[in-house]
Design a protein around this motif. Structure first.
Motif, PDB file in Angstrom:
ATOM      1  N   SER A   1       5.222  23.230 -28.257  1.00 24.57           N
ATOM      2  CA  SER A   1       5.486  24.660 -28.125  1.00 24.57           C
ATOM      3  C   SER A   1       4.419  25.388 -27.315  1.00 24.57           C
ATOM      4  O   SER A   1       4.647  26.514 -26.870  1.00 24.57           O
ATOM      5  CB  SER A   1       5.596  25.294 -29.513  1.00 24.57           C
ATOM      6  OG  SER A   1       4.393  25.117 -30.239  1.00 24.57           O
ATOM      7  N   SER A   2       3.262  24.753 -27.120  1.00 32.30           N
ATOM      8  CA  SER A   2       2.190  25.406 -26.365  1.00 32.30           C
ATOM      9  C   SER A   2       2.326  25.210 -24.861  1.00 32.30           C
ATOM     10  O   SER A   2       1.643  25.876 -24.081  1.00 32.30           O
ATOM     11  CB  SER A   2       0.827  24.883 -26.825  1.00 32.30           C
ATOM     12  OG  SER A   2       0.634  23.538 -26.418  1.00 32.30           O
ATOM     13  N   LEU A   3       3.197  24.294 -24.439  1.00 32.55           N
ATOM     14  CA  LEU A   3       3.404  24.062 -23.015  1.00 32.55           C
ATOM     15  C   LEU A   3       4.177  25.233 -22.413  1.00 32.55           C
ATOM     16  O   LEU A   3       5.200  25.659 -22.951  1.00 32.55           O
ATOM     17  CB  LEU A   3       4.176  22.766 -22.793  1.00 32.55           C
ATOM     18  CG  LEU A   3       3.527  21.485 -23.335  1.00 32.55           C
ATOM     19  CD1 LEU A   3       4.485  20.305 -23.190  1.00 32.55           C
ATOM     20  CD2 LEU A   3       2.204  21.194 -22.632  1.00 32.55           C
ATOM     21  N   VAL A   4       3.677  25.749 -21.303  1.00 30.54           N
ATOM     22  CA  VAL A   4       4.279  26.931 -20.661  1.00 30.54           C
ATOM     23  C   VAL A   4       4.890  26.506 -19.329  1.00 30.54           C
ATOM     24  O   VAL A   4       4.214  25.898 -18.501  1.00 30.54           O
ATOM     25  CB  VAL A   4       3.223  28.030 -20.421  1.00 30.54           C
ATOM     26  CG1 VAL A   4       3.874  29.255 -19.779  1.00 30.54           C
ATOM     27  CG2 VAL A   4       2.527  28.400 -21.721  1.00 30.54           C
TER      28      VAL A   4
ATOM     29  N   GLY B   1      -7.367  26.240 -22.041  1.00 30.88           N
ATOM     30  CA  GLY B   1      -6.884  27.536 -22.483  1.00 30.88           C
ATOM     31  C   GLY B   1      -5.413  27.736 -22.212  1.00 30.88           C
ATOM     32  O   GLY B   1      -4.730  28.494 -22.903  1.00 30.88           O
ATOM     33  N   CYS B   2      -4.900  27.032 -21.196  1.00 32.18           N
ATOM     34  CA  CYS B   2      -3.489  27.153 -20.840  1.00 32.18           C
ATOM     35  C   CYS B   2      -3.042  25.882 -20.142  1.00 32.18           C
ATOM     36  O   CYS B   2      -3.712  25.417 -19.207  1.00 32.18           O
ATOM     37  CB  CYS B   2      -3.287  28.361 -19.917  1.00 32.18           C
ATOM     38  SG  CYS B   2      -1.564  28.690 -19.475  1.00 32.18           S
ATOM     39  N   VAL B   3      -1.932  25.304 -20.591  1.00 32.18           N
ATOM     40  CA  VAL B   3      -1.337  24.146 -19.926  1.00 32.18           C
ATOM     41  C   VAL B   3       0.042  24.558 -19.426  1.00 32.18           C
ATOM     42  O   VAL B   3       0.958  24.813 -20.221  1.00 32.18           O
ATOM     43  CB  VAL B   3      -1.223  22.930 -20.867  1.00 32.18           C
ATOM     44  CG1 VAL B   3      -0.542  21.765 -20.134  1.00 32.18           C
ATOM     45  CG2 VAL B   3      -2.601  22.503 -21.377  1.00 32.18           C
TER      46      VAL B   3
ATOM     47  N   ALA C   1       5.818  12.499 -17.622  1.00 29.02           N
ATOM     48  CA  ALA C   1       4.375  12.664 -17.407  1.00 29.02           C
ATOM     49  C   ALA C   1       3.580  11.987 -18.513  1.00 29.02           C
ATOM     50  O   ALA C   1       3.505  12.478 -19.639  1.00 29.02           O
ATOM     51  CB  ALA C   1       4.019  14.149 -17.336  1.00 29.02           C
ATOM     52  N   GLY C   2       2.958  10.854 -18.189  1.00 28.95           N
ATOM     53  CA  GLY C   2       2.274  10.063 -19.192  1.00 28.95           C
ATOM     54  C   GLY C   2       1.212  10.819 -19.948  1.00 28.95           C
ATOM     55  O   GLY C   2       1.094  10.691 -21.177  1.00 28.95           O
ATOM     56  N   GLU C   3       0.409  11.635 -19.265  1.00 22.48           N
ATOM     57  CA  GLU C   3      -0.674  12.331 -19.958  1.00 22.48           C
ATOM     58  C   GLU C   3      -0.132  13.357 -20.952  1.00 22.48           C
ATOM     59  O   GLU C   3      -0.674  13.525 -22.046  1.00 22.48           O
ATOM     60  CB  GLU C   3      -1.632  12.990 -18.978  1.00 22.48           C
ATOM     61  CG  GLU C   3      -1.011  13.845 -17.893  1.00 22.48           C
ATOM     62  CD  GLU C   3      -0.784  13.072 -16.623  1.00 22.48           C
ATOM     63  OE1 GLU C   3       0.374  12.644 -16.432  1.00 22.48           O
ATOM     64  OE2 GLU C   3      -1.721  12.910 -15.819  1.00 22.48           O
ATOM     65  N   VAL C   4       0.962  14.033 -20.586  1.00 25.81           N
ATOM     66  CA  VAL C   4       1.534  15.025 -21.499  1.00 25.81           C
ATOM     67  C   VAL C   4       2.234  14.334 -22.675  1.00 25.81           C
ATOM     68  O   VAL C   4       2.102  14.759 -23.823  1.00 25.81           O
ATOM     69  CB  VAL C   4       2.508  15.956 -20.751  1.00 25.81           C
ATOM     70  CG1 VAL C   4       3.142  16.953 -21.722  1.00 25.81           C
ATOM     71  CG2 VAL C   4       1.789  16.696 -19.622  1.00 25.81           C
ATOM     72  N   ILE C   5       2.968  13.276 -22.386  1.00 26.76           N
ATOM     73  CA  ILE C   5       3.625  12.517 -23.452  1.00 26.76           C
ATOM     74  C   ILE C   5       2.598  12.030 -24.460  1.00 26.76           C
ATOM     75  O   ILE C   5       2.764  12.181 -25.682  1.00 26.76           O
ATOM     76  CB  ILE C   5       4.407  11.324 -22.862  1.00 26.76           C
ATOM     77  CG1 ILE C   5       5.571  11.813 -22.002  1.00 26.76           C
ATOM     78  CG2 ILE C   5       4.923  10.406 -23.974  1.00 26.76           C
ATOM     79  CD1 ILE C   5       6.233  10.718 -21.181  1.00 26.76           C
ATOM     80  N   HIS C   6       1.511  11.448 -23.972  1.00 25.55           N
ATOM     81  CA  HIS C   6       0.461  10.935 -24.860  1.00 25.55           C
ATOM     82  C   HIS C   6      -0.176  12.060 -25.667  1.00 25.55           C
ATOM     83  O   HIS C   6      -0.419  11.915 -26.877  1.00 25.55           O
ATOM     84  CB  HIS C   6      -0.605  10.209 -24.049  1.00 25.55           C
ATOM     85  CG  HIS C   6      -1.751   9.707 -24.851  1.00 25.55           C
ATOM     86  ND1 HIS C   6      -1.636   8.654 -25.740  1.00 25.55           N
ATOM     87  CD2 HIS C   6      -3.046  10.113 -24.917  1.00 25.55           C
ATOM     88  CE1 HIS C   6      -2.807   8.432 -26.319  1.00 25.55           C
ATOM     89  NE2 HIS C   6      -3.677   9.305 -25.827  1.00 25.55           N
ATOM     90  N   ALA C   7      -0.441  13.185 -25.013  1.00 27.73           N
ATOM     91  CA  ALA C   7      -1.091  14.300 -25.701  1.00 27.73           C
ATOM     92  C   ALA C   7      -0.214  14.863 -26.807  1.00 27.73           C
ATOM     93  O   ALA C   7      -0.693  15.192 -27.903  1.00 27.73           O
ATOM     94  CB  ALA C   7      -1.448  15.395 -24.699  1.00 27.73           C
ATOM     95  N   VAL C   8       1.087  14.959 -26.564  1.00 25.83           N
ATOM     96  CA  VAL C   8       2.006  15.476 -27.577  1.00 25.83           C
ATOM     97  C   VAL C   8       2.177  14.474 -28.707  1.00 25.83           C
ATOM     98  O   VAL C   8       2.130  14.830 -29.897  1.00 25.83           O
ATOM     99  CB  VAL C   8       3.355  15.847 -26.943  1.00 25.83           C
ATOM    100  CG1 VAL C   8       4.397  16.172 -28.021  1.00 25.83           C
ATOM    101  CG2 VAL C   8       3.199  17.032 -25.991  1.00 25.83           C
ATOM    102  N   GLU C   9       2.363  13.206 -28.364  1.00 29.79           N
ATOM    103  CA  GLU C   9       2.567  12.185 -29.393  1.00 29.79           C
ATOM    104  C   GLU C   9       1.338  11.985 -30.271  1.00 29.79           C
ATOM    105  O   GLU C   9       1.460  11.667 -31.455  1.00 29.79           O
ATOM    106  CB  GLU C   9       2.968  10.865 -28.739  1.00 29.79           C
ATOM    107  CG  GLU C   9       4.375  10.882 -28.146  1.00 29.79           C
ATOM    108  CD  GLU C   9       4.765   9.550 -27.513  1.00 29.79           C
ATOM    109  OE1 GLU C   9       3.859   8.695 -27.342  1.00 29.79           O
ATOM    110  OE2 GLU C   9       5.958   9.365 -27.209  1.00 29.79           O
ATOM    111  N   SER C  10       0.158  12.186 -29.707  1.00 33.03           N
ATOM    112  CA  SER C  10      -1.080  12.024 -30.482  1.00 33.03           C
ATOM    113  C   SER C  10      -1.439  13.267 -31.282  1.00 33.03           C
ATOM    114  O   SER C  10      -2.393  13.246 -32.073  1.00 33.03           O
ATOM    115  CB  SER C  10      -2.235  11.675 -29.540  1.00 33.03           C
ATOM    116  OG  SER C  10      -2.541  12.770 -28.679  1.00 33.03           O
ATOM    117  N   GLY C  11      -0.714  14.344 -31.092  1.00 30.87           N
ATOM    118  CA  GLY C  11      -0.990  15.582 -31.807  1.00 30.87           C
ATOM    119  C   GLY C  11      -2.054  16.441 -31.164  1.00 30.87           C
ATOM    120  O   GLY C  11      -2.439  17.478 -31.716  1.00 30.87           O
TER     121      GLY C  11
END
Length: 300
Positions: A257-260, A228-230, A242-252
């Motif tokens: 813009s949703s990262l707070v 619900g919130c990252v 941050a590998g997990e965030v990079i992967h999540a953004v690159e994979s769509g």
């Protein structure tokens, strides 16, 4: 030079949480200049700095990180003011301020009654994750998981001695540890996700502080995509490190813009519910916050 004992004596965890919260609010208000962290040797040497513009005080920290070495992290922190300098052991400052950031995020995002904590990892950062969460929530149950069972049991014994009011157990697996958790803290250098998203309860807050390289990933992409919130310490920093965030953004799976950012979330708190995530790679403003407390405490 303030050693580890002097740092601990000067800065209780509750004070560290309050100081780091204030620093993130100042960051959001534009009161810090924070250059991008320098990384050398594949992340084995890090240099971090920050300047608090209202007070013209600065912090510079150098770290050496070598997996398998005891201690894994070595380094020095220098806090500069017009009146002089504070020089301190960077290991203790780093674990303290990293824990404090998780405390700030937990206080913001976890239900006020949350009492069941899962800790994944038993390394240098792990104990301060427990201390920070316990400073902001009424933790009564703790499940610990580490890859080395003997080390996990020894670590759990030390936590029982420090927190006799918390029922502490060693979990058989990461999935076992998080199964009924209300708060999860991940403090590992894993290159693969520690658990599956379906292992988590429907309502849980997850702090992830261990990974600091694009090759590292503690969290499953599905968690980041459905949470619900990252919240992150700084968007620019996590998209660099941050590998997990990079992967999540690159994979769509996650929109940038949703990262707070944590400072913005503190200024405008998000609705709490479902699954929430705080991902941190560590910022020098956190070091500045602890250094300021050390300076205020005076000679030890």
């Amino acid at each position: 030079m303030l050693d580890a004992h002097a740092v601990r004596a000067a800065v209780p965890m509750a004070a560290a949480v309050d100081a780091v919260r204030e620093a993130f609010l100042d960051l959001a208000a534009g009161r810090f200049v924070v250059p991008q962290r320098l990384s050398f040797g594949g992340g084995t040497t890090l240099v971090m700095s920050a300047c608090h513009t209202p007070t013209s005080t600065t912090v510079v920290k150098t770290l050496s990180l070598v997996a398998g070495r005891t201690p894994m992290i070595l380094g020095t922190l220098v806090w500069n003011t017009a009146a002089g300098q504070v020089v301190a052991d960077a290991i203790e400052v780093t674990t303290l301020r990293t824990g404090a950031a998780s405390g700030v995020a937990t206080d913001l995002l976890a239900p006020t009654s949350a009492s069941r904590l899962a800790l994944l990892g038993t390394g240098a950062q792990a104990a301060d994750q427990v201390r920070a969460v316990a400073a902001v929530r009424p933790v009564s149950r703790l499940a610990v998981f580490g890859r080395n069972p003997s080390r996990a049991h020894g670590f759990a014994d030390r936590l029982r001695a420090e927190f006799p009011g918390i029922a502490t157990r060693v979990a058989a697996s990461a999935a076992d540890a998080v199964a009924d958790a209300e708060i999860v803290c991940c403090a590992t250098s894993s290159s693969t996700p520690l658990f599956e998203v379906d292992d988590l309860p429907e309502q849980v807050h997850v702090n992830a502080i261990g990974s600091y390289l694009p090759s590292m990933r503690e969290l499953p992409v599905e968690l980041l995509g459905t949470a619900g919130c990252v919240v992150v310490d700084q968007v620019e920093a996590v998209l660099e490190e941050a590998g997990e965030v990079i992967h999540a953004v690159e994979s769509g799976s996650v929109e940038r813009s949703s990262l707070v950012e944590l400072g913005d979330a503190l200024r405008t708190p998000p609705a709490v519910g479902g699954r929430t995530v705080f991902k941190s790679v560590g910022l020098a403003v956190q070091d500045w916050a602890i250094a300021r407390l050390l300076g205020d405490a005076g000679p030890r």
